[in-house]
Design an enzyme around this catalytic site. Structure first.
Site, PDB file in Angstrom:
ATOM      1  N   GLU A   1       0.541  -1.210  -4.851  1.00 57.17           N
ATOM      2  CA  GLU A   1      -0.540  -0.255  -4.601  1.00 57.17           C
ATOM      3  C   GLU A   1      -1.766  -0.661  -5.424  1.00 57.17           C
ATOM      4  O   GLU A   1      -1.669  -0.927  -6.611  1.00 57.17           O
ATOM      5  CB  GLU A   1      -0.066   1.160  -4.979  1.00 57.17           C
ATOM      6  CG  GLU A   1      -1.123   2.232  -4.952  1.00 57.17           C
ATOM      7  CD  GLU A   1      -1.899   2.319  -3.633  1.00 57.17           C
ATOM      8  OE1 GLU A   1      -1.291   2.399  -2.572  1.00 57.17           O
ATOM      9  OE2 GLU A   1      -3.157   2.274  -3.699  1.00 57.17           O
TER      10      GLU A   1
ATOM     11  N   ASN B   1      -2.806  -6.205  -5.828  1.00 56.23           N
ATOM     12  CA  ASN B   1      -3.577  -6.389  -4.599  1.00 56.23           C
ATOM     13  C   ASN B   1      -2.765  -7.284  -3.664  1.00 56.23           C
ATOM     14  O   ASN B   1      -2.746  -8.506  -3.807  1.00 56.23           O
ATOM     15  CB  ASN B   1      -4.923  -7.031  -4.913  1.00 56.23           C
ATOM     16  CG  ASN B   1      -5.818  -7.067  -3.699  1.00 56.23           C
ATOM     17  OD1 ASN B   1      -5.355  -6.906  -2.567  1.00 56.23           O
ATOM     18  ND2 ASN B   1      -7.105  -7.283  -3.924  1.00 56.23           N
ATOM     19  N   ALA B   2      -2.115  -6.631  -2.703  1.00 57.35           N
ATOM     20  CA  ALA B   2      -1.233  -7.380  -1.800  1.00 57.35           C
ATOM     21  C   ALA B   2      -2.019  -8.368  -0.946  1.00 57.35           C
ATOM     22  O   ALA B   2      -1.467  -9.365  -0.479  1.00 57.35           O
ATOM     23  CB  ALA B   2      -0.472  -6.400  -0.909  1.00 57.35           C
TER      24      ALA B   2
ATOM     25  N   LEU C   1       2.838   1.351   5.879  1.00 57.19           N
ATOM     26  CA  LEU C   1       2.784   2.679   6.488  1.00 57.19           C
ATOM     27  C   LEU C   1       1.396   3.260   6.348  1.00 57.19           C
ATOM     28  O   LEU C   1       0.860   3.356   5.238  1.00 57.19           O
ATOM     29  CB  LEU C   1       3.812   3.601   5.828  1.00 57.19           C
ATOM     30  CG  LEU C   1       5.264   3.184   6.028  1.00 57.19           C
ATOM     31  CD1 LEU C   1       6.205   4.308   5.639  1.00 57.19           C
ATOM     32  CD2 LEU C   1       5.541   2.764   7.452  1.00 57.19           C
TER      33      LEU C   1
ATOM     34  N   ASP D   1      -4.895   1.566   5.788  1.00 61.33           N
ATOM     35  CA  ASP D   1      -6.259   2.036   6.067  1.00 61.33           C
ATOM     36  C   ASP D   1      -6.812   1.279   7.269  1.00 61.33           C
ATOM     37  O   ASP D   1      -6.863   0.053   7.267  1.00 61.33           O
ATOM     38  CB  ASP D   1      -7.133   1.784   4.836  1.00 61.33           C
ATOM     39  CG  ASP D   1      -6.587   2.547   3.637  1.00 61.33           C
ATOM     40  OD1 ASP D   1      -6.257   3.723   3.806  1.00 61.33           O
ATOM     41  OD2 ASP D   1      -6.503   1.953   2.553  1.00 61.33           O
TER      42      ASP D   1
ATOM     43  N   THR E   1       6.427   9.360   4.044  1.00 66.45           N
ATOM     44  CA  THR E   1       5.344   9.207   3.080  1.00 66.45           C
ATOM     45  C   THR E   1       4.353  10.365   3.173  1.00 66.45           C
ATOM     46  O   THR E   1       4.337  11.128   4.137  1.00 66.45           O
ATOM     47  CB  THR E   1       4.577   7.886   3.287  1.00 66.45           C
ATOM     48  OG1 THR E   1       3.822   7.971   4.497  1.00 66.45           O
ATOM     49  CG2 THR E   1       5.503   6.697   3.337  1.00 66.45           C
TER      50      THR E   1
ATOM     51  N   GLY F   1       0.854  -1.193   0.000  1.00 65.60           N
ATOM     52  CA  GLY F   1       0.000   0.000   0.000  1.00 65.60           C
ATOM     53  C   GLY F   1       0.881   1.231   0.000  1.00 65.60           C
ATOM     54  O   GLY F   1       0.785   2.089   0.856  1.00 65.60           O
TER      55      GLY F   1
HETATM   56  N1  SAM Z   1       1.755   4.072   2.680  1.00 64.58           N
HETATM   57  C1  SAM Z   1       1.273   5.290   2.057  1.00 64.58           C
HETATM   58  C2  SAM Z   1       1.576   6.496   2.911  1.00 64.58           C
HETATM   59  O1  SAM Z   1       1.983   6.318   4.076  1.00 64.58           O
HETATM   60  O2  SAM Z   1       1.425   7.628   2.407  1.00 64.58           O
HETATM   61  C3  SAM Z   1      -0.225   5.212   1.729  1.00 64.58           C
HETATM   62  C4  SAM Z   1      -1.149   5.097   2.925  1.00 64.58           C
HETATM   63  S1  SAM Z   1      -2.893   4.988   2.443  1.00 64.58           S
HETATM   64  C5  SAM Z   1      -3.716   5.464   3.921  1.00 64.58           C
HETATM   65  C6  SAM Z   1      -3.120   3.201   2.328  1.00 64.58           C
HETATM   66  C7  SAM Z   1      -2.833   2.724   0.917  1.00 64.58           C
HETATM   67  O3  SAM Z   1      -2.922   1.288   0.884  1.00 64.58           O
HETATM   68  C8  SAM Z   1      -3.844   3.234  -0.088  1.00 64.58           C
HETATM   69  O4  SAM Z   1      -3.158   3.896  -1.111  1.00 64.58           O
HETATM   70  C9  SAM Z   1      -4.555   1.990  -0.580  1.00 64.58           C
HETATM   71  O5  SAM Z   1      -4.971   2.083  -1.929  1.00 64.58           O
HETATM   72  C10 SAM Z   1      -3.498   0.915  -0.360  1.00 64.58           C
HETATM   73  N2  SAM Z   1      -4.045  -0.446  -0.216  1.00 64.58           N
HETATM   74  C11 SAM Z   1      -5.069  -0.818   0.581  1.00 64.58           C
HETATM   75  N3  SAM Z   1      -5.310  -2.145   0.462  1.00 64.58           N
HETATM   76  C12 SAM Z   1      -4.388  -2.616  -0.434  1.00 64.58           C
HETATM   77  C13 SAM Z   1      -4.128  -3.891  -0.981  1.00 64.58           C
HETATM   78  N4  SAM Z   1      -4.861  -4.941  -0.645  1.00 64.58           N
HETATM   79  N5  SAM Z   1      -3.117  -4.017  -1.878  1.00 64.58           N
HETATM   80  C14 SAM Z   1      -2.370  -2.942  -2.228  1.00 64.58           C
HETATM   81  N6  SAM Z   1      -2.585  -1.696  -1.743  1.00 64.58           N
HETATM   82  C15 SAM Z   1      -3.577  -1.525  -0.860  1.00 64.58           C
END
Ligand code: SAM
Length: 215
Positions: free
Chosen positions: A88, A121-122, A141, A144, A185, A65
Site C-alpha cells: 500500500e 510502491n507496487a 481490488l 483507482d 475489502t 493497493g
Molecule cells: N484494495 C482496497 C479495497 O478494495 O478496499 C483499496 C482500494 S483503493 C480504491 C486503491 C488503493 O491502491 C489505494 O489505497 C491506493 O493508495 C493504492 N495504490 C495505488 N497505487 C499504488 C501503488 N503504485 N502501489 C501501492 N499501492 C497503490
C-alpha cells in the site's frame, strides 16, 4: 508476550484518496528479493531459533493497493500456512493495515501471523520484492481507475505493468477466493452499500509458449 493492542480507529488514519505513484516517495526496498528480511513482517514464520536447513518461507499472495487490509484479514484463516503481503502506497493507510493486523495477532494469539502490510510502491518496486514466478496470486481490488487521460499513467494496471505481473506470477490461478473478492475489502463494502454492481475479473497466468518449462 505481545501486549494486547486495541484495534486502530480509522478516523486517525484518514488520508487523501490518492498518492502520486510516480513521485519520489521515501520508501525502503531491497536491491534484490534475496536481500529482503521478511522476519519482522512475519515473525511467527521466522522464529529466531529455527534451524537454517529448510528454505525460508516465501510470500505467495500479493494484494496490490491493499488499502485498509480487509482482504488480508479475510484470507488469513483460509490459508493459514500461506504468507500474504499487502502493498500500500499511502502512509497512513498502510500504517492502519499494519496496526490492524498487529492488534488481531495480539487479541488472537496464533492467528494472523501469515499476513502483513508493507508501505511500498507496487508500480515501481515489485521485482525488488518478488522473484520470478514466486507468486501464485495477485489481487487488485478496486484499483483507482484514474479516469482523466492525464492520470492514466498512475493506473496500477497497464500493458507495461502486466509484463511485470506476468514475471512474478506462476502459471495457474482461479479458486474459491473469487467469491470473496467483491465483499471483503472496505472499498467493496462501500460499493455494496451504495447498491452498485461489482465487475470481478480473474486472469490465469499462462505458460510461456516458447519457455520450455521456464515460466
Ligand atoms: N484494495 C482496497 C479495497 O478494495 O478496499 C483499496 C482500494 S483503493 C480504491 C486503491 C488503493 O491502491 C489505494 O489505497 C491506493 O493508495 C493504492 N495504490 C495505488 N497505487 C499504488 C501503488 N503504485 N502501489 C501501492 N499501492 C497503490
Amino acid at each position: 508476550m505481545e501486549e494486547a493492542a486495541a484495534p486502530p480507529q480509522k478516523r486517525f488514519y484518514r488520508q487523501r484518496a490518492h498518492a502520486n505513484p510516480l513521485a519520489d516517495h521515501t520508501l525502503r526496498y531491497p536491491a534484490r528479493p534475496q536481500d529482503m528480511d521478511w522476519a519482522p513482517l512475519f515473525p511467527a514464520f521466522f522464529p529466531p531459533a529455527a534451524p537454517p536447513a529448510q528454505p525460508p518461507p516465501r510470500v505467495e499472495f500479493a494484494d496490490v493497493g491493499c488499502g485498509y487490509g480487509g482482504l488480508l484479514v479475510e484470507l488469513s484463516p483460509l490459508f493459514p500456512r500461506t504468507l500474504m503481503l499487502g502493498l500500500e502506497l499511502r502512509v497512513k493507510v498502510a500504517a492502519f493495515a499494519g496496526e490492524r493486523i498487529r492488534a488481531l495477532r495480539a487479541a488472537q494469539p496464533g492467528r494472523f501471523g501469515n499476513v502483513a502490510c508493507l508501505r511500498a510502491n507496487a508500480m515501481k518496486h515489485l521485482p525488488h520484492f518478488f522473484r520470478k514466478a514466486q507468486l501464485s496470486k495477485m489481487f487488485f481490488l478496486f484499483p483507482d481507475p484514474h479516469f482523466k487521460r492525464t492520470k492514466h499513467k498512475w493506473r496500477i494496471i497497464s500493458p507495461t505493468l502486466l509484463a511485470e505481473y506476468g514475471y512474478v506470477l506462476r502459471p495457474g490461478g482461479a479458486d474459491p477466493i473469487v467469491a470473496r473478492l467483491g465483499t471483503s475489502t472496505e472499498e467493496g463494502r462501500k460499493v455494496q452499500r451504495g447498491g452498485r454492481r461489482i465487475f470481478p475479473a480473474v486472469f490465469r497466468r499462462l505458460q510461456d509458449p516458447a519457455a520450455g518449462g521456464d515460466t
